[in-house]
Design an enzyme around this catalytic site. Sequence first.
Site, PDB file in Angstrom:
ATOM      1  N   MET A 293     -10.976  10.599   2.244  1.00  0.00           N
ATOM      2  CA  MET A 293     -10.473   9.233   2.130  1.00  0.00           C
ATOM      3  C   MET A 293     -10.230   8.789   0.694  1.00  0.00           C
ATOM      4  O   MET A 293      -9.274   8.054   0.436  1.00  0.00           O
ATOM      5  CB  MET A 293     -11.441   8.260   2.808  1.00  0.00           C
ATOM      6  N   ARG A 297      -6.622   7.445   0.149  1.00  0.00           N
ATOM      7  CA  ARG A 297      -6.404   6.038  -0.186  1.00  0.00           C
ATOM      8  C   ARG A 297      -5.683   5.898  -1.516  1.00  0.00           C
ATOM      9  O   ARG A 297      -4.815   5.038  -1.671  1.00  0.00           O
ATOM     10  CB  ARG A 297      -7.731   5.277  -0.169  1.00  0.00           C
ATOM     11  N   TYR A 441      -2.478   1.102   7.058  1.00  0.00           N
ATOM     12  CA  TYR A 441      -3.231   2.310   7.424  1.00  0.00           C
ATOM     13  C   TYR A 441      -4.145   2.784   6.304  1.00  0.00           C
ATOM     14  O   TYR A 441      -4.127   2.261   5.200  1.00  0.00           O
ATOM     15  CB  TYR A 441      -2.327   3.416   7.942  1.00  0.00           C
ATOM     16  N   GLU A 442      -4.990   3.762   6.647  1.00  0.00           N
ATOM     17  CA  GLU A 442      -6.064   4.254   5.760  1.00  0.00           C
ATOM     18  C   GLU A 442      -7.023   3.133   5.357  1.00  0.00           C
ATOM     19  O   GLU A 442      -7.554   3.110   4.248  1.00  0.00           O
ATOM     20  CB  GLU A 442      -5.490   4.937   4.514  1.00  0.00           C
ATOM     21  N   GLY A 443      -7.241   2.185   6.255  1.00  0.00           N
ATOM     22  CA  GLY A 443      -8.086   1.030   5.980  1.00  0.00           C
ATOM     23  C   GLY A 443      -7.240  -0.115   5.481  1.00  0.00           C
ATOM     24  O   GLY A 443      -6.655  -0.039   4.405  1.00  0.00           O
TER      25      GLY A 443
END
Length: 597
Positions: A293, A297, A441-443
């Site tokens: 991540m 990110r 996306y990706e948080g």
Amino acid sequence: MADYKAPLRDMRFVLNEVFEADKLWASLAGLQGAVDTETAEAILETCGQIASEVLAPLNRNGDEVGSTWKDGEVTAAPGFKEAYQTYVEAGLNGLGGNPDFGGMGMPKTLVGQVEEMVQGANMSFGLAPMLTAGACLSLNYHGSQELKEKYLPNMYSGVWAGAMDLTEPHAGTDLGIIRTKAEPQADGSYNISGTKIFITWGEHDMAENIIHLVLAKLPDAPAGPKGISLFLVPKFLVNEDGSLGERNAMGCGSIEHKMGIKGSATCVMNFDGAKGWLVGEENKGLACMFTMMNYERLGVGIQGVGAAEASYQNAVAYARERLQSRAPTGAVAKDKVADPIIVHPDVRRMLMTMRAFNEGGRAFSTYVAKWLDIAKFSDNSEDQQHADAMLALLTPVAKALLTDNALESAIAGQQVFGGHGFIREWGQEQYVRDIRITQIYEGTNGIQALDLIGRKIAGNNGAFYKLFEADINAFIATQAGNEAMAEFIEPLKAALENLNDLTQWVMDQAKNNPNEIGASSVEYLHVFGLTALAYMWAKMAAIALPKTGEEAFYKAKVGTARFFMKRLLPRYIGLSAAVKGGAEPLFELEEEMFETA
């Protein structure tokens, strides 16, 4: 629509002059002998050519036609499969991979520039190698030697692709409530059953096999996030001799019809007792996933910068050609019926905002990548710990700030076109639609903001923040007595002083009201981000200022730095006031008061 041109000149400036990459790479034990300026230049040139000549021409067609699904099979947009082969044959797919398994072992400071070019040229395409790189990263760090030997070489080479399967219909940010199950088998494998959604490039025809890394729960797993495990589940099973065997018990149920990135297949993946293998330890899957991540990110932030750069190039080309009205100071193009719109102050405001955010974002993403390289390649434990702390602090900022700024830039680029910006053929509306997903996306960016102020700052009483503050102050100290730099240093000092005060204010308020963290988080992240960009622009100005007579590039760099300091950095004042407005106004309405009819 303007042709995309890889911003190699600015990338060289950031790498070679601002961050002195050659010295950085030479200082890291894990990189010595692996990369130098000449190698880096060759990689940048190769990627720049492929991005401009192969990927960018497919961008609009990918949006218009998109990936298609039929009877469980996904066909990539026309030209994508051939472009993928060009990309992997150039050796770009395994740039950051472990050399022990066929990767090139290149530093993130370099790989990040490659990622930006690919994403800027064609974001839908760029997601394919991005997801493969993420899967490789988790497998390399946490997989068994047997799994790494069996899968990584073909993934690095691009013969096989990768996908990450996290989200479920009922479980997005809260992965602790996933329902996908993993049943242990006598041969050491697991049968994986469940449904995953929003799986980027989960199915396609560009590679021979797709290796899925899937989050699932064992039968006796603890509740919540502590009960998640990670499994490798290939589309086609792999025989002992490395050849492909039968298709696994999994398939793509459908692909999503999306606002943007239509060239990328976003899949619903169904697993019906598919054979998989454990990656890492049981019930430690979330930790394995978070290894990926930090890179992903940052990669999403780089996506934003890349696509916003393409939008900027398009807007500049249009602004120099479109004739409308006369300049406020009088006719400029006297031989024409009107002046090009680039003479108008508001058009300049939009273009300069785009340029300042893009170039500042490129520098900031490289700054974060520098810490990734130190954490990965240094043999000094103290340096690694310092780098890890900086990464923890800066990663949510890189993801959220760069993508928020990218959408603002893309909208500005669309606005430069006026009515034509709303028309598909000019290409600007696609950038707005494509970039929008990077904030989600990706948080989501709201989650990134909560992570920053809640976990990475208040969670350790500002310990990580103090490292960032010290880094800025160390740079400021290098400019002591340099009067020419005062116009950049003084605003940076003021912004940092304000950020120090605001950080303490939020931590103090949160002690009495838990809602203060969430209420302040988004505005706080942008105050933090503006300060970080001011740091980047001051660093760039320090390099460019003495060279303004050498090349127009340096004069433009200094001019853009001045614009940022005078026109964009002051935004922190209003954002800080909003933070100090407190949490109470968010909760004055009872829940039923939100109804309007």
